[in-house]
Design an enzyme around this catalytic site. Structure first.
Site, PDB file in Angstrom:
ATOM      1  N   GLU A   1     -14.402  -1.271   5.379  1.00  0.00           N
ATOM      2  CA  GLU A   1     -14.369   0.052   4.732  1.00  0.00           C
ATOM      3  C   GLU A   1     -15.666   0.176   3.929  1.00  0.00           C
ATOM      4  OE1 GLU A   1     -10.567   1.350   3.025  1.00  0.00           O
ATOM      5  OE2 GLU A   1     -11.622   2.132   1.271  1.00  0.00           O
TER       6      GLU A   1
ATOM      7  N   TYR B   1       0.832  -1.204   0.000  1.00  0.00           N
ATOM      8  CA  TYR B   1       0.000   0.000   0.000  1.00  0.00           C
ATOM      9  C   TYR B   1       0.871   1.261   0.000  1.00  0.00           C
ATOM     10  CZ  TYR B   1      -3.343   3.585   1.500  1.00  0.00           C
ATOM     11  OH  TYR B   1      -4.098   4.729   1.599  1.00  0.00           O
TER      12      TYR B   1
ATOM     13  N   ARG C   1     -12.094  13.255   1.641  1.00  0.00           N
ATOM     14  CA  ARG C   1     -13.102  12.365   2.246  1.00  0.00           C
ATOM     15  C   ARG C   1     -14.373  12.272   1.414  1.00  0.00           C
ATOM     16  NH1 ARG C   1     -10.193   9.194   5.477  1.00  0.00           N
ATOM     17  NH2 ARG C   1      -8.767  10.452   6.716  1.00  0.00           N
TER      18      ARG C   1
ATOM     19  N   TYR D   1      -1.895  12.729   7.235  1.00  0.00           N
ATOM     20  CA  TYR D   1      -1.577  11.643   8.163  1.00  0.00           C
ATOM     21  C   TYR D   1      -0.105  11.738   8.561  1.00  0.00           C
ATOM     22  CZ  TYR D   1      -5.797   8.705   7.212  1.00  0.00           C
ATOM     23  OH  TYR D   1      -7.060   8.193   7.112  1.00  0.00           O
TER      24      TYR D   1
ATOM     25  N   ARG E   1       1.471   7.089  -6.542  1.00  0.00           N
ATOM     26  CA  ARG E   1       0.319   7.951  -6.806  1.00  0.00           C
ATOM     27  C   ARG E   1       0.627   9.390  -6.415  1.00  0.00           C
ATOM     28  NH1 ARG E   1      -5.268   7.042  -3.563  1.00  0.00           N
ATOM     29  NH2 ARG E   1      -3.763   7.096  -1.852  1.00  0.00           N
TER      30      ARG E   1
HETATM   31  C1  3EB Z   1      -8.412   5.749   5.378  1.00  0.00           C
HETATM   32  O1  3EB Z   1      -9.329   6.499   5.724  1.00  0.00           O
HETATM   33  C2  3EB Z   1      -8.812   4.372   4.970  1.00  0.00           C
HETATM   34  O2  3EB Z   1      -5.492   5.496  -0.408  1.00  0.00           O
HETATM   35  O3  3EB Z   1      -7.049   6.051  -1.846  1.00  0.00           O
HETATM   36  C3  3EB Z   1      -9.740   5.123   2.229  1.00  0.00           C
HETATM   37  C4  3EB Z   1     -10.016   5.769   1.008  1.00  0.00           C
HETATM   38  C5  3EB Z   1      -8.472   4.652   2.459  1.00  0.00           C
HETATM   39  C6  3EB Z   1      -9.013   5.940   0.046  1.00  0.00           C
HETATM   40  C7  3EB Z   1      -6.687   5.690  -0.717  1.00  0.00           C
HETATM   41  C8  3EB Z   1      -7.471   4.834   1.504  1.00  0.00           C
HETATM   42  C9  3EB Z   1      -7.728   5.466   0.305  1.00  0.00           C
HETATM   43  O4  3EB Z   1      -7.219   6.094   5.407  1.00  0.00           O
HETATM   44  C10 3EB Z   1      -8.154   3.924   3.726  1.00  0.00           C
END
Ligand code: 3EB
Length: 332
Positions: free
Chosen positions: A320, A139, A213, A200, A146
């Site tokens: 998810e 990941y 989001r 993050y 990306r």
């Molecule tokens: C998160 O909230 C959960 O890497 O495109 C959710 C939606 C998540 C998109 C991405 C990852 C991605 O971090 C994981």
């Protein structure tokens, strides 16, 4: 007129309603690949077991006949208003360079065809919590490639990052698809219960994930893959029911008037009952009944929910969920 989506069983041709054309389809279940559907449109197939159900397609329809192009590693479709682009990266020891290259190709197409606003992306990452040939989590390897591609096209700005899903598959390699619009102004939305993914901290990896989001476009709210994360931390370790409830609470807050207003969006707000095109990704097949029970409790029985058995991008995330709050007139 705008873009819409619906689910159909794979056994049924993806016939659009009257006056609508198929832009592209995504097939959940089967072997991964890019092919032409019955009508010539691109179909991206993803290896995902469908627990207790048949394989299904997500069908994207538009008004105005699209042009369709399908090649070996990418495909696209556009009708003057909306653009769909898909890409397919075979299994590799290290993904950063090929992910960067194919996403840059997709973004170059977005630019070249002049559909300048990306409003939704999906990223399907085989062996997502596995380790690559250099000891990096797959990941993270993906996220890095990306991010480099986004950087090439958008620099350091996070203002144009779209809603996205990042999820495992039951195969190998990486697939993605995106939707972009020529006209209209997508608004990318954060959730005040959660740290922006692009902020993050580096305990999750050297590069932060590039996504918002949710994205609001033409009164339709595209909700990203959402998990049991508060701030940046996974909550309710090992408890799939509580993770499912927290995930749904995150979505409920995301689409609420309060969360939208805090970001300057004048909108009456929505609740979970407005959610459609719901996909629930469940890490452990055995957890599906428990997850289904919580979803039915919260979302009711009247809405179609698709359950898929795949890994999520953090080992401690068990579920998810994504969906769409459609503008009035979208369905039914
Ligand atoms: C998160 O909230 C959960 O890497 O495109 C959710 C939606 C998540 C998109 C991405 C990852 C991605 O971090 C994981």
């Amino acid at each position: 007129m705008t873009i819409r989506a619906h689910f159909t069983p794979v056994t049924q041709p993806p016939l659009a309603e009257q006056d609508r054309h198929v832009l592209a389809t995504v097939t959940f279940g089967g072997t991964s690949g890019l092919t032409r559907g019955e009508q010539g449109h691109p179909d991206l197939a993803l290896p995902m077991a469908v627990t207790g159900g048949d394989a299904f397609r997500e069908v994207w329809t538009v008004t105005g006949r699209p042009r369709w192009t399908v090649r070996e590693d990418h495909a696209y479709a556009h009708n003057g208003r909306h653009l769909f682009v898909a890409g397919l990266i075979p299994e590799q020891g290290v993904y950063t360079p090929p992910v960067r290259a194919l996403y840059e190709k997709a973004f170059a197409l977005v630019d070249h065809l002049d559909y300048s606003h990306i409003f939704r992306m999906w990223n399907f990452v085989g062996d997502i919590v596995g380790t690559n040939a250099e000891g990096m989590e797959v990941y993270q390897d993906f996220v890095q490639g990306r991010a480099q591609a986004f950087h090439t096209f958008m620099g350091d700005s996070t203002a144009q990052l779209p809603a996205a899903t990042g999820i495992g598959t039951q195969g190998r390699g990486i697939a993605f698809c995106l939707l972009a619009t020529k006209r209209g102004a997508p608004r990318h939305i954060e959730n005040s219960r959660q740290t922006a993914a692009y902020h993050y901290p580096d305990q999750y990896g050297p590069t932060s994930p590039s996504f918002a989001r949710a994205t609001l476009l033409d009164d339709t709210l595209y909700v990203s893959g959402t998990a049991s994360i508060l701030g940046h931390e996974t909550v309710h370790h090992g408890d799939v029911r509580r993770q499912t409830r927290e995930t749904l609470a995150n979505i409920a807050h995301l689409v609420s008037r309060e969360n939208l207003a805090a970001q300057g969006i004048e909108d009456a707000g929505h609740d979970l009952k407005d959610l459609r095109m719901i996909k629930v990704y469940v890490r452990h097949e055995d957890d599906v009944p428990a997850v289904r029970a919580v979803c039915e409790e919260t979302l009711g029985l009247g809405v179609e929910v698709k359950y898929l058995n795949v890994a999520v991008c953090r080992d401690d995330l068990l579920v998810e969920i994504e969906g769409i709050v459609p503008a009035r007139g979208w369905d039914l």
